[in-house]
Design a protein around this motif. Structure first.
Motif, short mmCIF file in Angstrom:
data_model
loop_
_atom_site.label_atom_id
_atom_site.label_comp_id
_atom_site.label_asym_id
_atom_site.label_seq_id
_atom_site.Cartn_x
_atom_site.Cartn_y
_atom_site.Cartn_z
N SER B 326 0.80 -1.22 0.00
CA SER B 326 0.00 0.00 0.00
C SER B 326 0.83 1.26 0.00
N LEU B 449 -2.05 3.82 -0.30
CA LEU B 449 -3.29 3.36 -0.93
C LEU B 449 -4.17 2.72 0.15
N HIS B 450 -5.44 3.13 0.18
CA HIS B 450 -6.37 2.49 1.13
C HIS B 450 -7.16 1.38 0.46
N LYS B 452 -7.22 -1.33 -3.16
CA LYS B 452 -6.49 -1.85 -4.30
C LYS B 452 -7.47 -2.51 -5.27
N PHE B 464 -7.09 6.98 -1.31
CA PHE B 464 -5.64 7.03 -1.06
C PHE B 464 -5.32 8.38 -0.42
#
Lengths: 514, 514
Positions: B326, B449-450, B452, B464
């Motif tokens: 992330s 990144l929260h 994907k 994100f």
């Protein structure tokens, strides 16, 4: 990032460059050959980055003359420096590197940025190498011609068609232009001929002409000479017809490639306002074009690009297996050309070639008796008279006689070891020996051929004489002669053309093999 | 020709250059980028010629540091200058420009002259452009690898097989190496890993590792670390494994070409004495290899060259459609890698990739339970323990905790405008935005990144977060964000991938058209 300026005093070939300390460059996120924008007093200039850990301390930036003057900097001026994008033209060059065809806007942008010195040597080299590797088609060649014209100087003469001739070169001793220009001008046509100096040959047309008259004229001076006499023979470097070409040529030189041949020639012809053009393509094993088939294909390209640029082009595929006439070297060639103009019976091959090409030009201009008219203009003395007018208009002595032309005093005559017939003459060996003798910088140096292909030779008869201004150069040319065979005499074709020598690099082992 | 010397103070990137007055150069018969031999006190050095009419008066010659020191010159020393031949290596480069295949001696000579800085930028650029345009076959790639090894530093470790891993890169956030090295070293193998810094990406492995420990170690220092711990992660720039590669990379950068990919990688692996190597080839539309077919072909080449160099190579074609884990940015990635080593449940994709690659290496070294063993080494804490040993051996703090790693305070979280599924993440947009936020020079900058690909998102949920050390950079990354779409949320595939914008250059007319 704020940095203090240091004057580099460097011209850097006109390019905008700065030298940054490696740490500063890293903090700014720029790499060598990247770009930075430099801001001072509200003005901004973009420059190519070089890095150095020793020349420039952190916190300072070395600035070349161009940027220094452009921004009005002083020692330790505080400038704001930030990372900048590569120019768009570099992205277009990358397109060509990817094997794609370039469009007209892309080509114009590349050529403009070349002339403005916005592209680094690495980028320019990649551009010409990619053009060489992937080739360029007729559209690209046409747009390159147009872009070179756009970025250079142009002229347009009044009164009558403007004509031109060009040789792609490669044959030593080719002084054809010195006859064609006065013949054609004497017939009433306008022929503003710009010529090059020798790059790798013993003499260029500008070098030959310079023995008879000044050739470093600018465009306005050339125009005045042509308006007065109908013709001129000047050095192209001073008229700045295509500054982009000068830059490309500089990069091509060490690489020995020439992908811009057609645009380079055609742009200059269009720039002087040529309506009609004859391109001479010397052909033969010692010339640039080895076969007539190749020469015909090149001719087709010249004619096609000509038609796109509004120039009517005809091509002369000419015999290029041996030098033209007997003289090689600036002064020797100028003397031979002047003698030919004076109808002294010199160099029948030169006279035939010059009247053939002048005849083609005259025919294109509507004179149906082309070659016959050219011969008549030459034999009547009108060509000589016209040449003397041109010499005077360019600032030379119109009364110059062949005997006035100084040539070297150091001489060495090579004689035949056997009787027989001259079977071949090697153009590149002739050029090498003449250059070793001092050509082109020693104008009086060169070679005089006493025999040419097909001539019958007796044992001990002179074959050629090397002429130098200095004894050291004569010795140097003699050494060359031992390696490079200039001419062969035999009864029949000698079947061994040459022996292929070992490559110059010594055979070596990699450490890993041991 | 006798000339008086002037010190230029220039390093010229280590090259031997002189600046001559244009008139002197012409009299000597040398052109820009040609060569001259400079003789002083019985010593001779060859230099690349640049011409200038303004910087250098006739009768004098500007000399760069290298030649100045090499000959022991002083201001206004009298040197003898004469025209010199181009180096043989340039003739070999011309062979490649003519489309011919290069032999091993030719390649060694080119690489040696590159390292000795005997070739100008124009010549080096033509070489890499020709390699790119005409391609290089496996023989040429092998000889290039061998020549790069020959001209660089090498080492050979005792005791057990030496292994290595390499990723061809292209996917942001790929901190796999930081897990693979300690896993493999903990299993008793030797892994002396040299890594690069970011060139055009937000973070290179050397940048990530540097957050945890010093990475600027020389070859002897790296050897000691590996001898003590079994592993090391150092910056390749300091170990000088392949100085030729550093020079080629500098030239390739503005051109954005990479013809020396294979030799560049394989030479460095052979130089550290690798017996076994896994090459990671991330594949997907946002990666360097777009399709699995392409990746397989590249893998075949790696394996073939490996076998010629005595290295057993296996390749991992890995999923490269989105960042790994992330975190993107040096500090964020180091923190994520450390958390993964500490089994905090972070980044399952990272853990899977690292254990898969470590597993391949272990299997090649004879451990049949490759991936399972790697997972066991990681989950047992032995990998973390090994990493802390390596950190200590390289001079870092072995007790470093993820919470100790400083990251930027300036933050911007982007939320989803709708509910749906994450359809795609654009790797190059992620990289651009992270770089705008300050990566890699601001180590604490980057992106988290929260969500994907495939994750379900509610309206208003965070997608994100951009992190910067400075507000100005956060604003810059925000501007980037408006142009570059990082991530798409939708119910189904959105069919418009992107809109092709007009080319950046303004449409223009040539004068001739008017």
């Amino acid at each position: 990032m704020i940095l203090k300026t240091i004057f580099l005093g460097l011209e850097a070939g006109g390019k905008s460059i700065v030298i940054m300390n490696g740490d500063d460059a890293e903090r700014l996120g720029v790499l060598s050959l990247g770009r930075v924008a430099i801001r001072f007093n509200g003005e901004v200039k973009t420059a190519i980055v070089h890095k150095s850990s020793k020349m420039v301390d952190p916190g300072t930036i070395g600035v070349c003359k161009k940027v220094w003057r452009g921004l009005g900097l002083a020692e330790r001026s505080e400038v704001e420096v930030e990372a900048a994008a590569f120019p768009d033209s570099l992205y277009f060059i990358r397109n060509k590197l990817a094997g794609r065809k370039l469009g007209r806007d892309e080509i114009l942008e590349i050529v403009e940025d070349t002339v403005d010195e916005k592209l680094s040597d690495v980028e320019l080299s990649a551009f010409v190498t990619a053009l060489h590797s992937f080739g360029l088609d007729l559209d690209e060649a046409t747009y390159l011609s147009l872009a070179m014209i756009e970025t250079g100087r142009t002229m347009k003469l009044d009164g009558g068609p403007t004509v031109d001739k060009h040789s792609i070169g490669g044959v030593p001793g080719d002084k054809t232009t010195l006859l064609v220009v006065p013949i054609v001008a004497a017939a009433g046509l306008l022929i503003p001929k710009s010529s090059s100096r020798a790059i790798t040959s013993p003499a260029g047309t500008a070098d030959r002409a310079e023995v008879l008259m000044p050739v470093t004229l600018d465009l306005d001076e050339m125009r005045k000479v042509v308006e007065r006499t109908g013709g001129a023979v000047v050095w192209g470097g001073a008229v700045h017809l295509a500054p982009a070409d000068d830059i490309f040529v500089k990069v091509e030189y060490p690489l020995s490639i020439d992908p811009l041949l057609l645009p380079s020639i055609m742009s200059k012809k269009r720039a002087v306002g040529a309506d009609l053009l004859v391109v001479d393509i010397p052909t033969g094993r010692g010339a640039k074009m080895k076969t007539i088939g190749e020469a015909d294909l090149l001719a087709k390209d010249f004619m096609e690009i000509g038609s796109r640029l509004g120039i009517t082009v005809r091509c002369a595929v000419t015999y290029g297996e041996e030098p033209i006439g007997s003289a090689i070297g600036p002064a020797l060639e100028a003397r031979e050309a002047l003698e030919a103009l004076m109808n002294r019976g010199t160099a029948p091959d030169l006279v035939d070639k010059a009247t053939a090409i002048a005849g083609m030009i005259l025919k294109m201009a509507g004179r149906s008796d082309g070659k016959a008219l050219a011969e008549e203009i030459l034999s009547s003395g009108r060509a000589e008279e016209k040449m003397r007018e041109i010499i005077a208009a360019q600032g030379g002595d119109p009364d110059i006689a062949p005997e006035d032309i100084a040539v070297g005093e150091e001489r060495l005559t090579v004689k035949s070891g056997r009787s027989g017939t001259v079977l071949w003459i090697n153009n590149s060996s002739v050029a090498e020996v003449a250059k070793a003798a001092g050509c082109p910088k020693d104008a009086g140096a060169g070679i005089l051929l006493h025999k040419k292909i097909g001539d019958v030779v007796g044992e001990g008869e002179p074959l050629f004489t090397i002429i130098a201004e200095r004894g050291s150069n004569l010795r140097r040319s003699q050494e060359r002669l031992e390696k490079a065979r200039v001419l062969a005499v035999g009864d029949r074709m000698e079947m061994l053309i040459h022996e292929v020598k070992e490559r110059p690099v010594v055979k070596r082992s990699f450490t890993l093999d041991r």
